[in-house]
Design an enzyme around this catalytic site. Sequence first.
Site, PDB file in Angstrom:
ATOM      1  N   ASP A  61       0.802  -1.227   0.000  1.00 41.59           N
ATOM      2  CA  ASP A  61       0.000   0.000   0.000  1.00 41.59           C
ATOM      3  C   ASP A  61       0.837   1.281   0.000  1.00 41.59           C
ATOM      4  O   ASP A  61       0.335   2.344  -0.337  1.00 41.59           O
ATOM      5  CB  ASP A  61      -0.939   0.010   1.219  1.00 41.59           C
ATOM      6  CG  ASP A  61      -0.185  -0.197   2.538  1.00 41.59           C
ATOM      7  OD1 ASP A  61       1.055  -0.305   2.516  1.00 41.59           O
ATOM      8  OD2 ASP A  61      -0.838  -0.248   3.594  1.00 41.59           O
ATOM      9  N   HIS A  62       2.100   1.191   0.364  1.00 45.75           N
ATOM     10  CA  HIS A  62       2.910   2.418   0.483  1.00 45.75           C
ATOM     11  C   HIS A  62       3.609   2.790  -0.829  1.00 45.75           C
ATOM     12  O   HIS A  62       3.443   3.874  -1.342  1.00 45.75           O
ATOM     13  CB  HIS A  62       3.982   2.235   1.564  1.00 45.75           C
ATOM     14  CG  HIS A  62       3.480   2.428   2.959  1.00 45.75           C
ATOM     15  ND1 HIS A  62       2.549   1.608   3.534  1.00 45.75           N
ATOM     16  CD2 HIS A  62       3.800   3.340   3.908  1.00 45.75           C
ATOM     17  CE1 HIS A  62       2.312   2.017   4.775  1.00 45.75           C
ATOM     18  NE2 HIS A  62       3.057   3.069   5.024  1.00 45.75           N
ATOM     19  N   ASP A 106       4.209  -1.170  11.237  1.00 47.95           N
ATOM     20  CA  ASP A 106       3.716   0.153  10.904  1.00 47.95           C
ATOM     21  C   ASP A 106       3.130   0.758  12.170  1.00 47.95           C
ATOM     22  O   ASP A 106       2.393   0.086  12.900  1.00 47.95           O
ATOM     23  CB  ASP A 106       2.640   0.076   9.816  1.00 47.95           C
ATOM     24  CG  ASP A 106       2.360   1.460   9.267  1.00 47.95           C
ATOM     25  OD1 ASP A 106       2.897   1.808   8.204  1.00 47.95           O
ATOM     26  OD2 ASP A 106       1.622   2.212   9.941  1.00 47.95           O
ATOM     27  N   ARG A 129      -0.411  12.777  10.209  1.00 57.75           N
ATOM     28  CA  ARG A 129       0.892  13.412  10.501  1.00 57.75           C
ATOM     29  C   ARG A 129       1.100  14.614   9.601  1.00 57.75           C
ATOM     30  O   ARG A 129       0.865  14.521   8.391  1.00 57.75           O
ATOM     31  CB  ARG A 129       2.035  12.415  10.268  1.00 57.75           C
ATOM     32  CG  ARG A 129       2.020  11.339  11.306  1.00 57.75           C
ATOM     33  CD  ARG A 129       3.201  10.402  11.226  1.00 57.75           C
ATOM     34  NE  ARG A 129       3.113   9.526  12.368  1.00 57.75           N
ATOM     35  CZ  ARG A 129       3.460   8.249  12.392  1.00 57.75           C
ATOM     36  NH1 ARG A 129       3.957   7.688  11.307  1.00 57.75           N
ATOM     37  NH2 ARG A 129       3.335   7.545  13.487  1.00 57.75           N
ATOM     38  N   SER A 146       7.004   7.162  12.896  1.00 62.92           N
ATOM     39  CA  SER A 146       6.961   5.877  12.207  1.00 62.92           C
ATOM     40  C   SER A 146       7.674   4.752  12.961  1.00 62.92           C
ATOM     41  O   SER A 146       8.541   4.988  13.795  1.00 62.92           O
ATOM     42  CB  SER A 146       7.631   6.068  10.851  1.00 62.92           C
ATOM     43  OG  SER A 146       8.088   4.865  10.336  1.00 62.92           O
ATOM     44  N   ARG A 180       9.502   2.712  11.230  1.00 65.02           N
ATOM     45  CA  ARG A 180      10.540   2.279  10.284  1.00 65.02           C
ATOM     46  C   ARG A 180      11.862   1.991  10.987  1.00 65.02           C
ATOM     47  O   ARG A 180      12.465   2.862  11.605  1.00 65.02           O
ATOM     48  CB  ARG A 180      10.704   3.320   9.166  1.00 65.02           C
ATOM     49  CG  ARG A 180      11.146   4.694   9.608  1.00 65.02           C
ATOM     50  CD  ARG A 180      11.060   5.705   8.462  1.00 65.02           C
ATOM     51  NE  ARG A 180       9.671   6.061   8.210  1.00 65.02           N
ATOM     52  CZ  ARG A 180       9.266   7.283   7.811  1.00 65.02           C
ATOM     53  NH1 ARG A 180      10.128   8.237   7.583  1.00 65.02           N
ATOM     54  NH2 ARG A 180       7.989   7.532   7.617  1.00 65.02           N
TER      55      ARG A 180
HETATM   56  C1  MIC Z   1       4.169   6.452   8.252  1.00 67.84           C
HETATM   57  O1  MIC Z   1       2.976   6.749   8.340  1.00 67.84           O
HETATM   58  O2  MIC Z   1       5.096   7.200   8.618  1.00 67.84           O
HETATM   59  C2  MIC Z   1       4.528   5.093   7.678  1.00 67.84           C
HETATM   60  C3  MIC Z   1       5.156   5.312   6.365  1.00 67.84           C
HETATM   61  O3  MIC Z   1       3.361   4.339   7.485  1.00 67.84           O
HETATM   62  C4  MIC Z   1       5.460   4.395   8.673  1.00 67.84           C
HETATM   63  C5  MIC Z   1       6.054   3.157   8.182  1.00 67.84           C
HETATM   64  C6  MIC Z   1       7.198   3.371   7.253  1.00 67.84           C
HETATM   65  O4  MIC Z   1       8.022   4.248   7.464  1.00 67.84           O
HETATM   66  O5  MIC Z   1       7.276   2.610   6.285  1.00 67.84           O
HETATM   67  C7  MIC Z   1       4.845   4.115  10.041  1.00 67.84           C
HETATM   68  O6  MIC Z   1       3.933   4.811  10.441  1.00 67.84           O
HETATM   69  O7  MIC Z   1       5.330   3.237  10.767  1.00 67.84           O
HETATM   70 FE1  SF4 Z   2       0.022   4.810   5.108  1.00 73.05          FE
HETATM   71 FE2  SF4 Z   2       1.373   5.524   7.298  1.00 73.05          FE
HETATM   72 FE3  SF4 Z   2      -0.141   7.287   5.972  1.00 73.05          FE
HETATM   73 FE4  SF4 Z   2      -1.304   5.359   7.282  1.00 73.05          FE
HETATM   74  S1  SF4 Z   2      -0.050   6.984   8.149  1.00 73.05           S
HETATM   75  S2  SF4 Z   2      -1.811   6.023   5.237  1.00 73.05           S
HETATM   76  S3  SF4 Z   2       0.120   3.665   7.011  1.00 73.05           S
HETATM   77  S4  SF4 Z   2       1.716   6.271   5.232  1.00 73.05           S
END
Ligand code: MIC
Ligand code: SF4
Length: 645
Positions: free
Chosen positions: A64-65, A119, A379, A536, A538
Site C-alpha cells: 500500500d505504500h 507500521d 501526521r 513511524s 521504520r
Molecule cells: C508512516 O505513516 O510514517 C509510515 C510510512 O506508514 C510508517 C512506516 C514506514 O516508514 O514505512 C509508520 O507509520 O510506521
Molecule cells: Fe500509510 Fe502511514 Fe499514511 Fe497510514 S499513516 S496512510 S500507514 S503512510
Amino acid sequence: MGFTIAEKIIRSHLVDGEMKTGKEIGLRIDQTLTQDATGTMAYLEFEAMGVDRVKTERSVAYIDHNTLQSGFENADDHRFIASVAKKHGIYYSRPGNGICHQLHLERFGIPGKTLIGSDSHTPTAGGLGMLACGAGGLDVAVAMGGGAYYITMPRMVRINLTGKLSPWVSAKDVILAVLRILSVKGGVGKIIEYGGEGVKSLSVPERATITNMGAELGATTSIFPSDEVTKAFLKAQNRESDWVALSADEDAQYDEIIDIDLSELVPMAACPHSPDNVKSVAEIGKLKVDQVCIGSCTNSSYIDLMRVAYILKGKTVHPDVSLAIAPGSKQVLTMLAQNGALADLVAAGARILECACGPCIGMGQSPNSKGVSLRTFNRNFEGRSGTADAQVYLVSPEMAAASALSGYLTDPRELGDMPAIELPEQFLINDNMIVPPAAAGAEADAVEILRGPNIKPFPVTQPLSDSIEAPVLLKVGDNITTDHIMPAGAKILPYRSNIPHLSQYCFAVCDTEFPARAKAAGKGIIVGGSNYGQGSSREHAALVPLYLGVKAVLVKSFARIHQQNLINAGILPLTFVHEADYEKLHLGDDISLPDIKACISSGSPIYLENKTTGEKIEVQANLSGRAKDIILCGGLLNYTKEQSK
Ligand code: MIC
Ligand code: SF4
C-alpha cells in the site's frame, strides 16, 4: 480488583514477566501485518531467522505504500514480498486492494486477539477491541517465527466519553481534542482505553480513526470495548463469528482518567508542523487553501467518503484548490462506484487516486511551494508531504470537503443540516485481491523467491565494544521524528531495501552534511532532546545510522518503537540523568564512554567524558534484562540466533 480491557488481553497472552507497570512483559502474538515499505526488510530478516512457516494464527503482507512505480524498484519489492508470503504461510494483499489498517479492520481484525504490525498505525485495529501495537520489522519477523513480543507493561489511561457528537463534528475532532490535552508525548508508556456512554454512539470506523491517531500520542496502543456496535460491523463484513464481547470490569483501576463530553467538541485542525498543535477554525482565522487531500488509514472509510460525496454533490471544487481523494480500500471504492457517490466526487472535480497511502507518505501530490494543504491524515511533520515549505493542516473529511469548495478553511457546521449516513448492514465482500499462501510441504517448497537487484544485504551488527570513543556527529532538539532521521517520499522510499543508498538522505531535513560527516568519521554518537524518534515504526531510522557508524544515541527521552528499533539494531540508547547536561555537549565534541560494556553488564552508573571540554556527565541505559542481552550481543537477530542454539 477488576481488570481493564487491555489487562484482560495481556493476561491471556502473557508468556513472560509479570503484569506490573514498568516491568518488561512478553506477549504471545496471534496476528501480524506488514506493509511494503517496511515489509521487504522484515521478510529479509524473517528469512535470516531460518523459519519455514509462520507460527501465528494469521499473518498478512499488504502492499500500500510504495505504489508509484517510476522505476523497477517498487515492483521488484512487491514481487519479492508476494513470493515470500506464498512460501512461508502469509496472506498477500495485492497492490490496489487498499491500505493495510483499513483492510485489516475490514477483513482480519478480531476482538480480544493480539496484533503487531511493522507500521506505527497498527493500533487502528484497537477500534475493534484488538490489542494492536506498531513494532519494528525485526520484532514482527520474530513474532511470525513464534517468538514473543516484548513491551514495558504500560500505565492505563481511561478516556471517559459522555454525550454525543454534534452534527458535522467528527471522530477526527475527538482524537484532536485528546492530542490537545496530552500532546505528542503524553501517551508514551501508556495504553489509552476508551469507555463510557459516549462509546455507543461511535461506529467501528470512527473508533478506528481515534485509535489510529493514538500513535501520534506516542501511546503503546489505544483500544475500545467490543460491544453490539462491533458485532454489527463484523456482521456487515460477514464475520459475525469473529465477535466476542469485551469490556473493562466495573472496578478496573486506571492510572489516569480523562473525561471528554462529545457534545462539547467543535471542528478543529492540527496546525503545522505537529499533530498536537490543535486549534479551532475560529482560532486559526481566515486561511486560504491550495490543496485538499482526503484519505489515509485515518479517514478513508466508507462513511468518511460518503459524507464527502454528500458535501461535493452537484458542486465544483474551488478553482484555486486541487482536491485528491484516495479511498481506503477496494471495498470502499467499489461501494462508492456502485451507489453513484464516486460519480459525484469525480463530477465535482476530485482527483481520484488508487486505494493506497499516496500523499500521506509523499507518494505523489506534493503541494505547491509554501502551499497550504488540508489533509485528513494523521501526521503533518515538516517536509513529509514532499514540499519542504508546505503548511499541512490535519482535519476531518467534513472540514476538508467544505474547504475544498470554498477555497478557505471552513467550519463544516456552515453547511446546514447534516444528513444521516448510516453504516451499511452489509458491506460488499470480495477478497479476490488477497492471495492465500501455498500449502505447507511440496507446494510451498516449490515457490521460488523473486529477488530484484535493488535488494542489498542489511548492515552487519556488532556486539557491544568494551569502550566507545567517538565524536558527536549531530546534535538535534526535541520531538525529532523518524521522518527527520530517515525521510520517506516518492524519491527515497523505493530504496527501503537498499540501506547504502538510503544513507545519503539520513537526517537531510536537519543537516545535509550529516551523511558525509558520519562516513568520514567512521563512527559517532547522536545527541538529541525529548521524545526522540517519534512517528513511524521504520527500522531504517536505526539501520541507516548503524550503517553510518552510529554507536550510541544520547537523548532526554525516546519514543517507544524507535528506542526498541535502536536496541534491535545493536545501537546503544542512552538518556541523560540530568536533562540540563544536554547543554554540555556540542557538535564535534570527542566523547568517551569508558568500560561501557562492563557498565551495561553490571548495571553500574555510566559516566560519559567530554574529552573536548573535560566535563563528565552521568547517563543511563534503562535496559531490561533481555534488552541488555540484545545490546551486548549486537542486536536482536544475533540474540535470536544465540537463543535458538
Ligand atoms: C508512516 O505513516 O510514517 C509510515 C510510512 O506508514 C510508517 C512506516 C514506514 O516508514 O514505512 C509508520 O507509520 O510506521
Ligand atoms: Fe500509510 Fe502511514 Fe499514511 Fe497510514 S499513516 S496512510 S500507514 S503512510
